[in-house]
Design an enzyme around this catalytic site. Structure first.
Site, PDB file in Angstrom:
ATOM      1  N   GLY A  41      14.483  39.817 -32.021  1.00  0.00           N
ATOM      2  CA  GLY A  41      13.642  40.820 -31.371  1.00  0.00           C
ATOM      3  C   GLY A  41      12.212  40.798 -31.872  1.00  0.00           C
ATOM      4  O   GLY A  41      11.251  40.935 -31.099  1.00  0.00           O
ATOM      5  N   ASP A  42      12.021  40.612 -33.187  1.00  0.00           N
ATOM      6  CA  ASP A  42      10.674  40.529 -33.737  1.00  0.00           C
ATOM      7  C   ASP A  42       9.930  39.324 -33.179  1.00  0.00           C
ATOM      8  O   ASP A  42       8.755  39.396 -32.820  1.00  0.00           O
ATOM      9  CB  ASP A  42      10.732  40.417 -35.265  1.00  0.00           C
ATOM     10  N   THR A  43      10.635  38.186 -33.127  1.00  0.00           N
ATOM     11  CA  THR A  43      10.009  36.964 -32.628  1.00  0.00           C
ATOM     12  C   THR A  43       9.597  37.115 -31.173  1.00  0.00           C
ATOM     13  O   THR A  43       8.477  36.744 -30.785  1.00  0.00           O
ATOM     14  CB  THR A  43      10.988  35.783 -32.765  1.00  0.00           C
TER      15      THR A  43
END
Length: 352
Positions: free
Chosen positions: A121-123
């Site tokens: 999700g961060d990426t």
């Protein structure tokens, strides 16, 4: 962060913070805010990852930033976005992957939905934030005006889910986990080989499937009514997987990949990182790159710069910084013209 440790040091930061300058600044104090606004005047893009409302609480909302630089672009990355009933919540990739429905499709049927071994999700949010920043920069080149880029972790995870929403809307289909394959897309799976390892074979396109049948010495499968087209193969996915698995189980992985590659069928091994770092294709393109880590005085390998540009290729100028504020003098002194005495005073006051 990172699982390897040498003399108490970990190495996620060495790679993650490459080419970045590390400064400290207390935005809760008026002098800190003023120094930040001086940086805004000389900047194109600001990226922040606070809960919505934090910058406004410090009197550094977009309206204030715009007064100092009308072309400034503010990229705001948060769990749920800057508006809506959940906007006030903190967010991590793990929750965003779950709330967006992405994690529900991961794993094997009947089992619990596991997480990936990384923060996807961060990426994804970072990638969408970067795309938004580029789009905003393009608009600014025409109008001279900046804007806010609002990137939410949940929405980034939602955006990569292919046809899940229209499938549900039109047909009531709730896509679930499918293990090693995609339901209805066949053949595209992993298959065991003679030495106990696995290979990936992806031949779901009709023309590629015909090549696969020929390479396996079973050309009649291409005209078998169970497998003759994409829809038929999707409906008879188990049967075609069993046939390919039986063929692969009698062969070594290198033979399978060579045979299929020669026939124009997409295939490959399932590499561990030990194989990845010596992969001739990745190495030849500079994708296994050295990052100098001053803490242990040696290079640490990490991913190269993606994508590869023909005229202005990216370079790795430095690994991650050693300490917070390591570049305070460089940034505030050289960029903003603050004297050594001024910077010393700011340190004593707790601003830097």
């Amino acid at each position: 962060w990172g699982q390897a440790e040498v003399d108490g040091h970990h190495f996620f930061w060495t790679i993650h913070a490459r080419n970045k300058k590390a400064v400290t600044l207390n935005l809760r104090e008026p002098k800190g805010r003023e120094l930040f606004l001086d940086l805004v005047e000389k900047s194109d893009v600001i990226v922040e990852n606070f809960r919505p409302g934090t910058l406004e609480k410090w009197n550094l909302g977009y309206d204030v930033l715009r007064e100092r630089n009308r072309g400034i672009i503010l990229v705001r990355v948060s769990g749920y976005g800057q508006t809506g009933p959940d906007s006030h919540k903190a967010g991590y990739a793990s929750v965003a992957e779950a709330a967006s429905g992405l994690r529900h499709m991961n794993g094997f049927p009947g089992g619990p939905p596991p997480r990936l071994a990384l923060s996807l999700g961060d990426t994804l949010a970072g990638m969408f934030a970067a795309q938004g920043a580029l789009a905003a920069l393009y608009r600014r080149s025409v109008t001279g005006e900046g804007q806010v880029v609002d990137a939410a972790l949940t929405e980034a995870c939602l955006a990569v889910q292919e046809s899940t929403i229209p499938d549900y809307d039109v047909g009531g289909v709730v896509r679930g986990p499918s293990g090693t394959r995609l339901e209805g897309i066949a053949p595209s799976n992993i298959y065991p080989t003679a030495d106990g390892s696995w290979v990936v074979v992806a031949a779901n396109q009709d023309t590629v499937f015909r090549r696969l049948c020929g390479a396996m010495g079973q050309p009649e499968l291409a005209t078998d009514e169970r497998f003759a087209d994409h829809v038929s193969r999707g409906r008879n996915q188990d049967a075609i997987d069993e046939i390919i698995a039986a063929w692969a189980a009698e062969r070594q992985p290198a033979e399978i990949i060579a045979t299929l590659s020669e026939a124009g069928v997409i295939s490959g091994p399932i590499n561990t990182v030990a194989e990845v770092v010596t992969d001739p294709q990745l190495v030849s393109r500079g994708m296994i790159a050295d990052h100098w880590d001053e803490r242990i005085e040696r290079n640490v390998k990490g991913p190269g710069v993606v994508p590869v540009l023909s005229e202005t290729p990216g370079t790795i100028r430095s690994g991650g910084s050693l300490t917070p504020g390591q570049h305070n003098d460089e940034v505030y002194g050289e960029l903003l013209g603050r004297s050594a005495d001024e910077l010393d005073a700011l340190r004593e006051e707790g601003i830097l």
